[in-house]
Design an enzyme around this catalytic site. Sequence first.
Site, PDB file in Angstrom:
ATOM      1  N   HIS A   1      -0.356  -2.495  -4.618  1.00  0.00           N
ATOM      2  CA  HIS A   1      -0.462  -2.725  -5.438  1.00  0.00           C
ATOM      3  C   HIS A   1       0.191  -2.597  -7.100  1.00  0.00           C
ATOM      4  O   HIS A   1       0.325  -3.848  -7.010  1.00  0.00           O
ATOM      5  CB  HIS A   1      -1.370  -4.693  -5.284  1.00  0.00           C
TER       6      HIS A   1
ATOM      7  N   HIS B   1       3.072 -12.881  -5.789  1.00  0.00           N
ATOM      8  CA  HIS B   1       2.117 -12.906  -4.801  1.00  0.00           C
ATOM      9  C   HIS B   1       1.957 -14.036  -4.735  1.00  0.00           C
ATOM     10  O   HIS B   1       0.135 -15.183  -5.120  1.00  0.00           O
ATOM     11  CB  HIS B   1       0.782 -12.174  -5.417  1.00  0.00           C
TER      12      HIS B   1
ATOM     13  N   GLU C   1       5.626 -12.294   0.795  1.00  0.00           N
ATOM     14  CA  GLU C   1       5.944 -11.566  -0.364  1.00  0.00           C
ATOM     15  C   GLU C   1       7.396 -10.935   0.162  1.00  0.00           C
ATOM     16  O   GLU C   1       6.780 -10.175   1.124  1.00  0.00           O
ATOM     17  CB  GLU C   1       4.844 -10.912   0.056  1.00  0.00           C
TER      18      GLU C   1
ATOM     19  N   ASP D   1      -1.115  -9.947   8.295  1.00  0.00           N
ATOM     20  CA  ASP D   1      -1.051  -9.573   7.005  1.00  0.00           C
ATOM     21  C   ASP D   1       0.112  -8.307   6.762  1.00  0.00           C
ATOM     22  O   ASP D   1      -0.393  -7.074   7.429  1.00  0.00           O
ATOM     23  CB  ASP D   1      -1.901  -9.169   6.338  1.00  0.00           C
TER      24      ASP D   1
ATOM     25  N   ARG E   1       1.178  -1.219   0.488  1.00  0.00           N
ATOM     26  CA  ARG E   1      -0.207  -0.039  -0.006  1.00  0.00           C
ATOM     27  C   ARG E   1       0.831   1.214  -0.436  1.00  0.00           C
ATOM     28  O   ARG E   1       2.132   1.510   0.707  1.00  0.00           O
ATOM     29  CB  ARG E   1      -1.094  -0.334   1.592  1.00  0.00           C
TER      30      ARG E   1
HETATM   31  C1  BGC Z   1      -2.146  -7.713   0.691  1.00  0.00           C
HETATM   32  C2  BGC Z   1      -3.720  -7.740   1.644  1.00  0.00           C
HETATM   33  C3  BGC Z   1      -4.225  -7.941   0.207  1.00  0.00           C
HETATM   34  C4  BGC Z   1      -3.535  -8.920  -0.501  1.00  0.00           C
HETATM   35  C5  BGC Z   1      -4.249  -9.511  -1.468  1.00  0.00           C
HETATM   36  C6  BGC Z   1      -1.307  -8.381   0.675  1.00  0.00           C
HETATM   37  O1  BGC Z   1      -0.180  -8.241  -0.111  1.00  0.00           O
HETATM   38  O2  BGC Z   1      -1.099  -7.338   2.332  1.00  0.00           O
HETATM   39  O3  BGC Z   1      -4.055  -6.522   2.584  1.00  0.00           O
HETATM   40  O4  BGC Z   1      -5.492  -8.159   0.709  1.00  0.00           O
HETATM   41  O5  BGC Z   1      -2.284  -9.284  -0.597  1.00  0.00           O
HETATM   42  O6  BGC Z   1      -4.724  -8.134  -1.645  1.00  0.00           O
END
Ligand code: BGC
Length: 378
Positions: free
Chosen positions: A135, A206, A343, A278, A110
């Site tokens: 992302h 991802h 990640e 997360d 983010r």
């Molecule tokens: C984020 C999550 C998100 C997920 C899918 C992760 O990298 O930290 O908050 O829901 O990706 O977008």
Amino acid sequence: MLRRPETIIVMLVFSIAMTFVSGLQAEAKSKMQKKSFGKTEDGQPVDLYILTNKNGMESAITNYGGTVVSLIVPDRNGKREDVVLGYDNLAGYATGKAYIGATVGRYANRIAHATFTLDSTTYTLAKNDGDNHLHGGFNKRVWTAKDVSSSAGQALELTYLSKDGEEGFPGTLPVKVVYTLTDQNELKIDYSATTDKDTILNLTNHAYFNLAGQGNGDILQQQIMIRADKFTPIDATSIPTGELRSVKGTPFDFTNSIAIGVRIDQDDQQLKLGRGYDHNWVLNNGTPGSLFLAAQAYDPHSGRVLEVLTTEPGIQLYTGNFLDGIHGKDGKVYNRRYAFCLETQHFPDSPNHPNFPSAELKPGQHFQSTTVYKFTTK
Ligand code: BGC
């Protein structure tokens, strides 16, 4: 020692035969399979590339979003299973929102209020996660693919030219991702890029892992170890507060391997904000930029072990908290916590936190980042 002429001839024939056999092996190694994966809505053809190694490990990767579609890995008894979530077809990836298996960029994770300031210019990005940017959109682009297999293993190069201003980011950015499947059961990902204007860049993959096999229940009994003494706590919109907090005495201490489910539902403010794990961990890599064993995951039932090595300073452990009954591959349904992501990344929202490692890229610099997913069993 003197040899008889017949002996010399036999030795010669043998060595010519061996050269031929190893030539064949090298050729087999370079024969990556390619299949059509359909067409995008605007008619662009997309393919699926199947990388294999000598141990029966296999990975299907599509040039749509630079996405890992499957990763087939043996367990401790040699039983092969697909350990990543995914969709059966292109439409799943084109409409999906969870970035499953994708190459993520320009900025992984983010950016608060979808804005940052660089060289006293303020840039506004697409808001795709409430008020924040999350992302980017590399996962929905068609990349150009090339077989670059070598003695290191079957390898797929994917390139994409991100235009100046795409999603609000400055600079024209040629970006390259090379996936290599080695005979050491590693899927190695090498990212590189350049820019023609000062910009920011944070790339990751991802993949959603379930070491018991994709869709085979939740991951709460699978164990994780993360080589990090600190993590970056978040606010109510999952943006880091800027603090680097010690993991000691908290449910975020993964310095010793522990099952994901042991503490995930504890009465902890950070776990509540993330609806589970997360968060970004600050890796203990004393030599930034060098390849470092960042994390390890272990499934006691199958015996599969995943090691994650990276040159990046951080890693996001995301425990699939927002998976909500996604219809995935082979009729499997992905519910909450059916997978974990590890990640590798620069920290979320780095451009707005001068105390975080910088994610800036300038003209003349060559961006380079490597992450390795290595599989063994025990
Ligand atoms: C984020 C999550 C998100 C997920 C899918 C992760 O990298 O930290 O908050 O829901 O990706 O977008």
